[in-house]
Design an enzyme around this catalytic site. Structure first.
Site, short mmCIF file in Angstrom:
data_model
loop_
_atom_site.label_atom_id
_atom_site.label_comp_id
_atom_site.label_asym_id
_atom_site.label_seq_id
_atom_site.Cartn_x
_atom_site.Cartn_y
_atom_site.Cartn_z
N SER A 93 0.90 -1.23 0.02
CA SER A 93 -0.07 -0.07 0.04
C SER A 93 0.97 1.27 0.04
O SER A 93 1.67 1.64 -0.75
CB SER A 93 -0.91 -0.15 1.09
OG SER A 93 -1.85 0.86 1.07
N ASP A 193 -10.01 -4.84 -4.46
CA ASP A 193 -9.48 -3.88 -3.29
C ASP A 193 -10.21 -2.81 -2.83
O ASP A 193 -10.65 -2.11 -3.79
CB ASP A 193 -8.06 -3.53 -4.06
CG ASP A 193 -7.15 -2.74 -3.03
OD1 ASP A 193 -7.73 -2.23 -1.82
OD2 ASP A 193 -5.90 -2.63 -3.21
N HIS A 223 -7.34 -6.00 0.06
CA HIS A 223 -6.01 -4.99 0.13
C HIS A 223 -4.68 -5.64 0.64
O HIS A 223 -3.72 -5.44 0.38
CB HIS A 223 -6.44 -3.56 0.72
CG HIS A 223 -5.32 -2.66 0.64
ND1 HIS A 223 -4.96 -2.40 -0.48
CD2 HIS A 223 -4.87 -2.00 1.43
CE1 HIS A 223 -3.88 -1.43 -0.33
NE2 HIS A 223 -3.78 -1.11 1.00
#
Length: 247
Positions: A93, A193, A223
């Protein structure tokens, strides 16, 4: 402020190949710990730092910004570079943005990048963070997006908005210099996601200068794929990537 037990940094291994793990926004080393231990068991030196403001409270995180987070991973990278023949960087991320920035600033020293659902842009509502941060301290949480009901990222239960506004600024910085990234690149992207849009990976893949840029789709994870059903795919695929690019 006391750091949660699950958020403590992790350093281990003695191999000639170093791997730096960069966790995501409001997360902690916990989200990457199993991956790091898997990599360590394969004979590599690993470092999983805790980004400032993470693993304590969202209120404390609002006192930090992207320069603090980047300085942390940069120190860890330079330490690994001094100890190892090669250094690879992974990022989950927002950790993917920090990893990309390291590759932009140290193009001759990063052996390769493995990114999981990297964030250099967010959902439309994310763009309001700078404005909202002037009105309120936090918003609803964005962490622990996992398909596996038995897994828990232990991310913050609120999103610190001043910190979120700072994250947007590092995204702008990273996007502007992606052409400086020339190392081999492997990206894992979850087909579903709820945190980072697919356009983030698409932007990265279309703007880096890397001759080798591979995107692999994860069909059974959300995610935080490093803790989800496809984690073994990520773990084993990253080891193969490291081995292919050892010198």
């Amino acid at each position: 402020m006391q750091v949660s037990d699950f958020a403590r940094p992790y350093h281990a291994g003695t191999g000639p190949v170093g791997v730096l793990f960069c966790h995501g926004f409001t997360g902690s080393p916990w989200s990457l710990l199993e991956w790091a231990k898997f990599t360590e068991a394969a004979g590599h030196r690993v470092a999983v730092p805790r980004l400032p403001g993470h693993g304590t409270s969202w209120q404390e995180m609002n006192l930090t910004g992207w320069q603090d987070w980047y300085s942390c991973v940069e120190r860890e990278f330079l330490s690994l570079r001094a100890q190892c023949q090669q250094v690879f960087i992974t990022g989950l991320s927002m950790g993917g943005a920090l990893a990309l920035r390291l590759a932009e600033h140290y193009p001759d020293d990063v052996a390769g990048l493995v990114l999981v659902n990297p964030a250099v842009m967010g959902q439309f509502k994310t763009n309001f963070a700078p404005f909202l941060s002037k009105l309120m301290a936090s918003a609803s949480a964005v962490g622990s997006d996992l398909k596996d009901p038995t897994a828990d990222e232990f991310a913050y239960d609120r999103t610190p908005l001043k910190a979120a506004a700072s994250m947007l600024r590092v995204w702008v910085d990273v996007r502007a210099c992606l052409d400086l990234v020339s190392c081999p690149l492997l990206v894992y992207r979850s087909a579903e996601d709820h945190v980072v849009p697919a356009s983030s990976t698409a932007f990265i893949m279309s703007h880096v200068s890397s001759e080798e840029r591979i995107e692999r789709i994860l069909l059974n994870s959300y995610h935080v794929a490093t803790m989800d059903h496809d984690k073994e795919t990520v773990f084993r695929g990253s080891l193969e990537f490291f081995d292919e690019h050892r010198r």
